[in-house]
Design an enzyme around this catalytic site. Structure first.
Site, PDB file in Angstrom:
ATOM      1  N   LEU A  80       0.785  -1.172  -0.153  1.00 25.65           N
ATOM      2  CA  LEU A  80       0.005  -0.099  -0.112  1.00 25.65           C
ATOM      3  C   LEU A  80       0.824   1.234   0.143  1.00 25.65           C
ATOM      4  CD1 LEU A  80      -2.990   0.864  -0.060  1.00 25.65           C
ATOM      5  CD2 LEU A  80      -2.527   1.113   2.669  1.00 25.65           C
ATOM      6  N   ASP A  81       0.567   2.399  -0.878  1.00 23.52           N
ATOM      7  CA  ASP A  81       1.411   3.536  -1.073  1.00 23.52           C
ATOM      8  C   ASP A  81       2.894   3.319  -1.335  1.00 23.52           C
ATOM      9  OD1 ASP A  81      -1.279   4.405  -0.402  1.00 23.52           O
ATOM     10  OD2 ASP A  81      -0.804   4.789   1.650  1.00 23.52           O
ATOM     11  N   GLN A  82       3.075   2.105  -1.674  1.00 20.79           N
ATOM     12  CA  GLN A  82       4.686   1.764  -2.098  1.00 20.79           C
ATOM     13  C   GLN A  82       4.785   1.913  -3.443  1.00 20.79           C
ATOM     14  OE1 GLN A  82       7.059   1.717   0.162  1.00 20.79           O
ATOM     15  NE2 GLN A  82       5.830   2.345   1.679  1.00 20.79           N
TER      16      GLN A  82
END
Lengths: 298, 298, 298, 298
Positions: free
Chosen positions: C242-244
Site C-alpha cells: 500500500l502506498d509504495q
C-alpha cells in the site's frame, strides 16, 4: 524628544470573548499606537480553542502623560510590562515582549558546507535579517576563511563521541559570553544533546528533506531511491527528538528521473537556503509562536 | 433561541491611532464576539497611509441586553448598522456589512468553453463556494446541456455588434429578476460596455494571461511567440478598461519550448480554473477590498 | 492512400555504445519517420547503467517499398514488430509498442467523491486525455448520476470484508468484457488485493498525501497534526504494498497554521485532480517506464 | 592513453526524415559514443518545421582506428568537425561544437548590488557552474572587496553619457585579453549599445521583472502599482532592443497586498539569483539554441 521604538508583543490564551478589544484597548488607553497586528484562533486544539495575537506597538509614546497615567504614574518599560502582565493574567494568557532597540544576536553553527553560512551573512549585511552575528562556531576549520572575509569571529571546536558533552559546554559558554539570543544550525552535521538544548537559546535547524518524509541522514539519496518527483527542505526548532521539532517553514523543488542524488542535492541547496532564511527572519521579527508540535506564524 | 449568524464588516479608513481598539471595542461593548479579524495598513498610498480591516462578528448576541443597551435600546440589524455607521463617520471610514444568512447569488456568463463552468458549479455543490447559482447566461447554446445536468436555468442570448446594448439590457434584467449579487465571466468571450458595468453587480473576469503581460486576444499565442517559460492566469474585477481592473488572484505554470500554443492553452486551463475559483471564493467570503487599481485581500 | 498513424515504442536496455544510432537507424532504414524521441541513461542503478528510449514513429509509411524491403518483404505491423524484436534481442532490451489508432480504454473506480471523476471525464471530453471511458465502477451508488450525465455505464458493486474477493472478480470480469487497458482509482476508498493486481491491467492510484510522508488513512489530519507548511498529492501505480508503488507524478500546495484539516483537504483536492490527470495522460501517451520502484517519464 | 573528453554538438535544421538516425549514425560509424542526447521538432515556425538536437559525445575514442577510418584517415578534432560539417551541409543545418576540456571563461559585470555576484561565484566555487571567472567589471568601486575576498581581479570602469562608448571599448578589450566566452550582467545598471553587443561574446542579463510585463526601470514599483499577486524575474540574452532578447529562464514568487515595493524587491532578489544561475548553467552546458526571439533549452 523620544525616537521611535517598536515593541512586539506575542500572546497566547484560551479563546474568550473580547480578546482583540481588550488587548488592543490596553494600548489605546495608554496612548500607545498599534503599528501592526495579527491574530488567529485555532479551533482544532485538544482542550478547547486557542487564541494567538501579535502586536507591534510604538512605545515612543511611553513618556507622554497618557501612558504614565494608565500605567500607575510610571512610564518605564517595566511599568508597561507589569500592567500588561496583569491583564494577561486575567486572560490566562502567556506572553512575551521584545523591543526593537534590542538587536538580537545570532550564533551560526556550521560544519563544512558554506552555502547557508554565506546566505545568512549576506542577508544580514543587506538588512534583510534584523540581527547581529557575533560569532560562527564549527567542528571543522573549513569555513574559517569565509567568516574571516566578513570579519566575524570564528571558533573551531572539534568534537568526538567522547568529547561531545565537553564541546557542547564550550558552545554554551561562548553563546553566553556573546549574549546570543538565537542559535542557527546552518548545516551543522552534529546531533545536539537534550542537555544542550535545555540550556541553549532557541535553536533553528535546516533539514534537507521534506519532513516528515526522509528523516535522518542522506535524505536526497532516500528521495532518489524512492523516486519522488519533488524534493524539499524544512526549517524547524531543534528538539530532543531528531527531526521532530515544530516546523517553521518548508518549500520544495521539482526533480525528474534524470537527476541523480548529487543533482538533487544541488537543486535542494537552493531550497534549503531560502527556507532557512525565511524561518530565521520570521523568528527575528517575532512572528512565530510554538504551540505543542506546531507553529503559528503571524 | 437565536441560532448563530455571522456578519462580516469591511472597513477602509485613513490610518489613525487606536483604530483596532475602537473598532474591536465597538463590538465588545455591545457584547458581540469577533470570530475572526484581519487588518492591514498600507503606507504606500498617495495622500497618506490607509487602514483596512475585516471583522467577522457573531451577531446572534444581538438579542442580549448588552447589545440593546449599547445600541440605544434597539437590537435590530438596522440599529447595529446605524451605530457602526456613526463610529465609521468619526473615523472618516467607508464600510460595508453582509450577513451569513443572506446567501449570495451568482450568475455565470459563458460562451462555449465548459471548463470554468463545471469547475464553479462543482465547487458550489461541494460547499466550497458559499453561494447559489440561479442561472447561467450565454451568447451560445453550446453549454445548455451542462447547465441542464445540474438543473440550473440556462438563458441563451445571442449577440451581434448591432444588438449588443439590447442583449446587455436583457442580461441586466435577468440579473435583477434573479437577485444576482455577483456576475462571473467564466470565459465569456464578449467585451462588456461601460454602461453595463455601471449598472451591473460586481463582475469578476478570468483572463488567460499573466496580466499585465499578454492583454487582449489570444494570450497563449502571444506567450508562445515571445518564448516565455511560464504562463499564467489572472482573475480581476471587470472595469471599463479592458484587462485593467483590480487583480484579485493570479497563478502560473511552467512551460517549455516543446509546447505549442495549444498545449500552453491546455496547461493554462488548469491555472485559470484554480485562479478563478479562488477569486470568487475570496469575494464571497468578503475578503476583498478594492482600493484604486489594487485589491486588499484580507 | 494510407492516413497518418503513429506507433510509440518504449525501450529499456543495458547501456551500450551506439544505442540511439541503432534504434533510430532501424526506422530510418525502413523509411519510417521518427516524429518525436526522448532518451535517458540512468547511471545510478545497481548492476550498471540503464538506457531508456521513447520513439514516436509515423507508420503510415509501412506500405511503401522501402519498408517492405527492410522488413523482409512484408509490410505488416507484425513484420515490423518481429524485426524490431530481433534488434531488441541483440541489445538485451525489453520493449513495447502501441499504435495511435488503438484508443486505450480506461475504467474509473470511485467511491463517493465526485471531484476526480468529473475531472477525468471532462478532460477526456475536451480531448486532453486520449482514451475512451467505457465504464465507471463503484462500491457505492452515490456517483451514478454523474456517470449518467455523461452517458457512461455505471456499475455499483458493494463490498464487505467477506465479499471482497468476489467483488474484485466481478470488477476484473467487467474490465475484460469492456476491453479495459487501464484502471484509474479516482478516490476509490478500498485496498485492492495482490490477487486482483496480478490479474488486472495497470492500475493508477491518487494518494492525497505527499508520499512517502503521510501514508495510510487521513493524510490531511496527519499533516495538520504535524504542522507541515505544504501538503501534496501523489499519483502512483498500485502495487501489493500500500502506498509504495512507483510514483508517476506529485505536486504540492502551501498551507498555513490557519487551515484546519478540512480546509487542507479542500486545498489538496485541487492538487489531487491535477496530479492524477497528469499521471493518466503520461501513461496514455506512453511516456512512463517503470524501473524497479521508480518511473522514467520520457 | 586518452582520458575522457566530451564534445557537445548543437544542431538546428529544417525538419526532414531520418535526422536522428543520420546524426546519431555519424558518431556510431566513427565509433564515438553518444553520452546524452535530446531533440525537439518545432512545428510552430513560419517557413516550416524546424529540428533541434543536442548530442554529448565521448571524443576520447578519436584515437581509435574506427574514428580514423571514418574521418578519412585523420583522427583530429579538425577532421571530426570537417566531416560533421559536410553532413550538416547536406542537411542544411547550422551547428556548433564545444569541448569539455575548454573551460569557458565568464566575465561578470556588476554595479552595486552584491547578491547575484556572490551567488554566481559561490556556485562556480562549489562546482555547480562549469566555468572560470577571470574578472569582475563594474562602473562603481563598491563591490571590489567582494571580488577581492575571492581573489578575482576587479576592474572599475566608471561611465558617463559622454564616455560610454569609450568605456565599452575598454570592457571589450579586457574581455578579449582575458579570453572571455560569456558576459553575465549581474545587476549591471547600464544599457549596452548595439555596437558593444555586436562585438562582445554572448551576453546574459537578469531582468527583475516577469517579462514581457514590467519592462524598463523599477519593475517592482510598477508591479506594486498594478497590484499584481506574483512577481518574477527573467534571464535573457541581451539584444539591441532593451528587455526584448530571447528568454532563457523565468520564475516567480507570490506577493500580497501587504508588501511594499521594497519587500517585493527583497522577495524578488531570491528569484533573480536562482533564475540567473539556471540560465548561466544552461548556457555553459550548451543546452540553449536561439531561434529567432525564442530559445530552445535542450
Amino acid at each position: 524628544m523620544s525616537s521611535t521604538v517598536h515593541a512586539t508583543f506575542l500572546v497566547a490564551a484560551p479563546d474568550q470573548p473580547g480578546l482583540v478589544a481588550r488587548l488592543a484597548g490596553f494600548f489605546y488607553t495608554a496612548g500607545l499606537n498599534i503599528i501592526d497586528a495579527g491574530n488567529h484562533t485555532d479551533v482544532h486544539v485538544e482542550g478547547g480553542p486557542r487564541f494567538f495575537m501579535r502586536m507591534v506597538v510604538d512605545v515612543s509614546g511611553l513618556s507622554a502623560p497618557a501612558a504614565s497615567a494608565a500605567l500607575g504614574g510610571s512610564s518605564t518599560r517595566a511599568a508597561l510590562e507589569r500592567a500588561f502582565g496583569d491583564l494577561a493574567q486575567t486572560l490566562s494568557a502567556t506572553w512575551s515582549v521584545r523591543y526593537g532597540d534590542q538587536v538580537q544576536r545570532v550564533a551560526i553553527l556550521v560544519t563544512k558546507d558554506p552555502a547557508c553560512l554565506y546566505d545568512l551573512v549576506l542577508r544580514q549585511r543587506s538588512g534583510e535579517l534584523p540581527c547581529e552575528i557575533p560569532l560562527v562556531l564549527s567542528n571543522h576549520p573549513t569555513l574559517e576563511p569565509v567568516a574571516e572575509s566578513f570579519r566575524i569571529p570564528f571558533f573551531c571546536l572539534p568534537v568526538t563521541a567522547d568529547t561531545k558533552r565537553e564541546q557542547e559546554k564550550r558552545i554554551l559558554e561562548l553563546c553566553r559570553r556573546h549574549h546570543v539570543d538565537l542559535v542557527v544550525l546552518a548545516r551543522y552535521m552534529q546531533v545536539l544533546t537534550e542537555e544542550f538544548l535545555n540550556e541553549a537559546p532557541p535553536v533553528i535547524n535546516i533539514h534537507h528533506g521534506f519532513l516528515p518524509a526522509f528523516q535522518g541522514a542522506k535524505p536526497y539519496h532516500q528521495a532518489h531511491a524512492r523516486g519522488v518527483k519533488m524534493i524539499g527542505a524544512t526549517a524547524h526548532y531543534a528538539t530532543k527528538d531528531l527531526d521532530q521539532g515544530p516546523i517553521i517553514e518548508q518549500d520544495v523543488a521539482r526533480v525528474t528521473h534524470a537527476m541523480g542524488p548529487d543533482e538533487m542535492a544541488r537543486t535542494g541547496r537552493d531550497v534549503e537556503r531560502v527556507v532557512l532564511s525565511r524561518a530565521v527572519r520570521a523568528h527575528l521579527e517575532r512572528r512565530v509562536i510554538v504551540e505543542g508540535r506546531r507553529t503559528i506564524v503571524l
